[in-house]
Design a protein around this motif. Structure first.
Motif, PDB file in Angstrom:
ATOM      1  N   SER A 272       0.843  -1.185   0.137  1.00  0.00           N
ATOM      2  CA  SER A 272      -0.008   0.037   0.113  1.00  0.00           C
ATOM      3  C   SER A 272       0.808   1.387  -0.074  1.00  0.00           C
ATOM      4  O   SER A 272       2.107   1.092   0.041  1.00  0.00           O
ATOM      5  CB  SER A 272      -1.096   0.153   1.128  1.00  0.00           C
ATOM      6  N   TYR A 273       0.266   2.275  -0.370  1.00  0.00           N
ATOM      7  CA  TYR A 273       0.952   3.752   0.113  1.00  0.00           C
ATOM      8  C   TYR A 273       1.526   3.988   1.598  1.00  0.00           C
ATOM      9  O   TYR A 273       2.809   4.290   1.415  1.00  0.00           O
ATOM     10  CB  TYR A 273       0.191   4.836  -0.172  1.00  0.00           C
ATOM     11  N   ALA A 274       0.952   3.598   2.173  1.00  0.00           N
ATOM     12  CA  ALA A 274       1.402   3.648   3.765  1.00  0.00           C
ATOM     13  C   ALA A 274       2.534   2.708   3.877  1.00  0.00           C
ATOM     14  O   ALA A 274       3.612   3.206   4.476  1.00  0.00           O
ATOM     15  CB  ALA A 274       0.368   3.117   4.820  1.00  0.00           C
ATOM     16  N   HIS A 275       2.555   1.367   3.240  1.00  0.00           N
ATOM     17  CA  HIS A 275       3.906   0.354   3.406  1.00  0.00           C
ATOM     18  C   HIS A 275       4.961   1.168   2.794  1.00  0.00           C
ATOM     19  O   HIS A 275       5.787   1.072   3.277  1.00  0.00           O
ATOM     20  CB  HIS A 275       3.476  -0.749   2.540  1.00  0.00           C
ATOM     21  N   MET A 276       4.633   1.767   1.530  1.00  0.00           N
ATOM     22  CA  MET A 276       5.807   2.423   0.696  1.00  0.00           C
ATOM     23  C   MET A 276       6.477   3.514   1.868  1.00  0.00           C
ATOM     24  O   MET A 276       7.755   3.664   1.881  1.00  0.00           O
ATOM     25  CB  MET A 276       5.405   3.023  -0.411  1.00  0.00           C
ATOM     26  N   LEU A 277       5.621   4.529   2.358  1.00  0.00           N
ATOM     27  CA  LEU A 277       6.212   5.560   3.305  1.00  0.00           C
ATOM     28  C   LEU A 277       7.064   5.044   4.539  1.00  0.00           C
ATOM     29  O   LEU A 277       7.866   5.436   4.779  1.00  0.00           O
ATOM     30  CB  LEU A 277       5.052   6.355   3.821  1.00  0.00           C
ATOM     31  N   LYS A 278       6.435   3.877   5.094  1.00  0.00           N
ATOM     32  CA  LYS A 278       7.392   3.250   6.384  1.00  0.00           C
ATOM     33  C   LYS A 278       8.359   2.658   5.892  1.00  0.00           C
ATOM     34  O   LYS A 278       9.429   2.807   6.363  1.00  0.00           O
ATOM     35  CB  LYS A 278       6.202   2.160   6.945  1.00  0.00           C
ATOM     36  N   VAL A 279       8.419   1.931   4.607  1.00  0.00           N
ATOM     37  CA  VAL A 279       9.751   1.519   4.182  1.00  0.00           C
ATOM     38  C   VAL A 279      10.730   2.594   3.719  1.00  0.00           C
ATOM     39  O   VAL A 279      12.014   2.445   4.166  1.00  0.00           O
ATOM     40  CB  VAL A 279       9.392   0.483   2.932  1.00  0.00           C
ATOM     41  N   TYR A 280      10.638   3.672   3.247  1.00  0.00           N
ATOM     42  CA  TYR A 280      11.247   4.424   2.770  1.00  0.00           C
ATOM     43  C   TYR A 280      11.916   5.313   4.304  1.00  0.00           C
ATOM     44  O   TYR A 280      13.163   5.498   4.390  1.00  0.00           O
ATOM     45  CB  TYR A 280      10.510   5.682   2.150  1.00  0.00           C
ATOM     46  N   PHE A 281      11.116   5.503   5.277  1.00  0.00           N
ATOM     47  CA  PHE A 281      11.578   6.159   6.340  1.00  0.00           C
ATOM     48  C   PHE A 281      12.345   5.398   7.261  1.00  0.00           C
ATOM     49  O   PHE A 281      13.438   5.673   7.954  1.00  0.00           O
ATOM     50  CB  PHE A 281      10.076   6.689   7.085  1.00  0.00           C
ATOM     51  N   ALA A 282      11.993   3.905   7.226  1.00  0.00           N
ATOM     52  CA  ALA A 282      12.665   3.347   8.320  1.00  0.00           C
ATOM     53  C   ALA A 282      14.127   2.894   7.612  1.00  0.00           C
ATOM     54  O   ALA A 282      14.988   2.965   8.232  1.00  0.00           O
ATOM     55  CB  ALA A 282      11.902   1.889   8.473  1.00  0.00           C
ATOM     56  N   ALA A 283      14.112   2.649   6.322  1.00  0.00           N
ATOM     57  CA  ALA A 283      15.448   2.406   5.596  1.00  0.00           C
ATOM     58  C   ALA A 283      16.376   3.562   5.770  1.00  0.00           C
ATOM     59  O   ALA A 283      17.422   3.471   5.994  1.00  0.00           O
ATOM     60  CB  ALA A 283      15.038   1.941   4.140  1.00  0.00           C
ATOM     61  N   TYR A 284      15.752   4.674   5.279  1.00  0.00           N
ATOM     62  CA  TYR A 284      16.561   6.045   5.392  1.00  0.00           C
ATOM     63  C   TYR A 284      17.355   6.089   6.815  1.00  0.00           C
ATOM     64  O   TYR A 284      18.412   6.359   6.921  1.00  0.00           O
ATOM     65  CB  TYR A 284      15.757   7.267   4.851  1.00  0.00           C
ATOM     66  N   ASN A 285      16.388   6.098   7.891  1.00  0.00           N
ATOM     67  CA  ASN A 285      16.918   6.564   9.116  1.00  0.00           C
ATOM     68  C   ASN A 285      17.799   5.395   9.652  1.00  0.00           C
ATOM     69  O   ASN A 285      18.681   5.620  10.335  1.00  0.00           O
ATOM     70  CB  ASN A 285      15.784   6.553  10.061  1.00  0.00           C
ATOM     71  N   ASN A 286      17.663   4.028   9.098  1.00  0.00           N
ATOM     72  CA  ASN A 286      18.759   3.102   9.750  1.00  0.00           C
ATOM     73  C   ASN A 286      20.051   3.615   9.041  1.00  0.00           C
ATOM     74  O   ASN A 286      21.042   3.180   9.645  1.00  0.00           O
ATOM     75  CB  ASN A 286      18.175   1.710   9.219  1.00  0.00           C
ATOM     76  N   CYS A 287      19.886   3.904   7.803  1.00  0.00           N
ATOM     77  CA  CYS A 287      21.186   4.173   6.920  1.00  0.00           C
ATOM     78  C   CYS A 287      21.992   5.370   7.732  1.00  0.00           C
ATOM     79  O   CYS A 287      23.070   5.625   7.628  1.00  0.00           O
ATOM     80  CB  CYS A 287      20.830   4.752   5.413  1.00  0.00           C
ATOM     81  N   LEU A 288      21.173   6.591   8.497  1.00  0.00           N
ATOM     82  CA  LEU A 288      21.651   7.334   9.240  1.00  0.00           C
ATOM     83  C   LEU A 288      22.331   7.105  10.505  1.00  0.00           C
ATOM     84  O   LEU A 288      22.834   7.745  11.183  1.00  0.00           O
ATOM     85  CB  LEU A 288      20.571   8.465   9.297  1.00  0.00           C
ATOM     86  N   GLY A 289      22.085   5.740  10.958  1.00  0.00           N
ATOM     87  CA  GLY A 289      22.484   5.259  12.212  1.00  0.00           C
ATOM     88  C   GLY A 289      21.492   5.396  13.255  1.00  0.00           C
ATOM     89  O   GLY A 289      21.906   5.269  14.265  1.00  0.00           O
ATOM     90  N   LYS A 290      20.119   5.631  13.141  1.00  0.00           N
ATOM     91  CA  LYS A 290      19.369   5.574  14.262  1.00  0.00           C
ATOM     92  C   LYS A 290      19.051   4.366  14.381  1.00  0.00           C
ATOM     93  O   LYS A 290      18.754   3.549  13.941  1.00  0.00           O
ATOM     94  CB  LYS A 290      17.878   6.541  13.628  1.00  0.00           C
TER      95      LYS A 290
END
Length: 354
Positions: A272-290
């Motif tokens: 879903s659209y919500a799933h896409m947003l969650k994937v983007y935000f989780a993946a990006y913040n993990n890359c930042l080391g959060k």
């Protein structure tokens, strides 16, 4: 792959992999033998296809070669390869790598007049330069499960944030980004049309590449200093106390692909659209080391930049069980201060740079 009639009418292209598939069958001609023609050649070779030829409007380039490919006039190219896929590759203009939209429009009209325009013609090769900074997708391994990685299912709430221009929205976002429960994606804008018209139809490597392409400007790259690739999203906004651009928001493209694979799992398809947003935000913040904190329900701070946005449009894409809370926030500024800020930012700055 789905046929054209199965897709939304306003979808301007499906994916670069579709372009590659069609190019292998019909030929692939790069219209523009300049800077972006060179980049396009490298990108397509990385994806396993060697273009057929170059076409260019500059007579001085005709009958020459570039990357061992012949350079023709557009008319010559169309006569030789009438069924080929033609990709517009804008030449450099004011500065290396800048993107000339007026010239692009003219080139598109020429292709239409010669009957060789299709939905892949306006594929913007600059969105795919990250492919030159990674090994092949097959060689990019899966990310190993890390206990303190944030997962998309850990995200339970979302703030839809909109603002008037020059209202301090970037400053607020940077402040909130330090909160342990809030996940940000600077200048994330709206990804709604991208999902509705394209992403929901994709899966596997096709989905991975197109999700990466939407991260233009967030990825470390040899092209990141080009205005049209990198800083166009952040320049003048995501800055430190000295007013310099904060490059900490850049992430490694290889690590980000690994994170996307981890978030999407074996079934690399968006639910879903919500799933896409969650994937983007989780993946990006993990890359930042959060780091994930136990018993924490995360919030997405979705900076949409649409002051006239109707929240009901977003609600139409969210299933009832995808977020526990959906909140709306809009920031405005006292009118006189707002006007002064706008004048100082645009009028005085332009005058000083003249």
């Amino acid at each position: 792959m789905l046929e054209k009639e199965e897709l939304e009418k306003d979808m301007w292209h499906r994916s670069i992999l579709e372009c590659v598939d069609k190019g292998k069958k019909r030929g692939l001609c790069l219209y523009g033998a300049g800077y972006w023609g060179e980049v396009a050649f490298k990108v397509f070779q990385k994806l396993g296809i060697t273009p057929t030829c170059y076409c260019d409007d500059n007579p001085e380039k005709w009958n020459q070669k570039k990357n061992d490919l012949p350079i023709y006039s557009l008319e010559q190219g169309v006569e030789r390869y009438p069924e080929a896929v033609y990709i517009v590759c804008i030449d450099e203009t004011k500065k290396k790598g800048s993107w000339d939209r007026e010239k692009q429009k003219h080139m598109v009209e020429r292709l239409k007049s010669l009957g060789v325009y299709d939905r892949n013609t306006e594929l913007r090769i600059l969105y795919y330069v990250f492919l030159l900074d990674i090994s092949s997708l097959d060689q990019v391994g899966e990310a190993r499960e890390i206990e303190d990685n944030i997962k998309e299912e850990d995200i339970q709430n979302i703030i839809l944030f909109n603002n008037m221009s020059n209202s301090g929205s970037y400053y607020l976002e940077q402040l909130l980004d330090g909160h342990r429960n809030i996940l940000c994606l600077p200048y994330s804008e709206t990804l709604e049309n991208v999902y509705v018209n394209r992403m929901q139809y994709l899966e596997g490597d096709e989905l991975l590449i197109e999700m990466m392409a939407q991260m233009l400007g967030y990825l470390h790259s040899e092209f990141e200093e080009l205005y049209c690739v990198g800083q166009h999203r952040f320049q003048g906004y995501c800055v430190n106390q000295e007013g310099h651009f904060i490059k900490d928001i850049y992430i490694d493209p290889t690590i980000f692909i690994q994170q996307l694979k981890l978030q999407l799992g074996d079934n690399r398809k968006l639910k879903s659209y919500a799933h896409m947003l969650k994937v983007y935000f989780a993946a990006y913040n993990n890359c930042l080391g959060k780091k994930k904190e136990k018993n924490t329900e995360y919030w997405i701070f979705y900076h949409m930049h649409l002051p006239n946005y109707d929240p009901s449009t977003m609600y139409a894409h969210l299933n009832a069980d995808e977020f526990k809370r959906v909140e709306n926030l809009i920031i405005i500024r006292e009118p006189v201060q707002h006007c002064y800020s706008w004048i100082r930012r645009f009028v005085m700055k332009e005058k000083n740079n003249a």
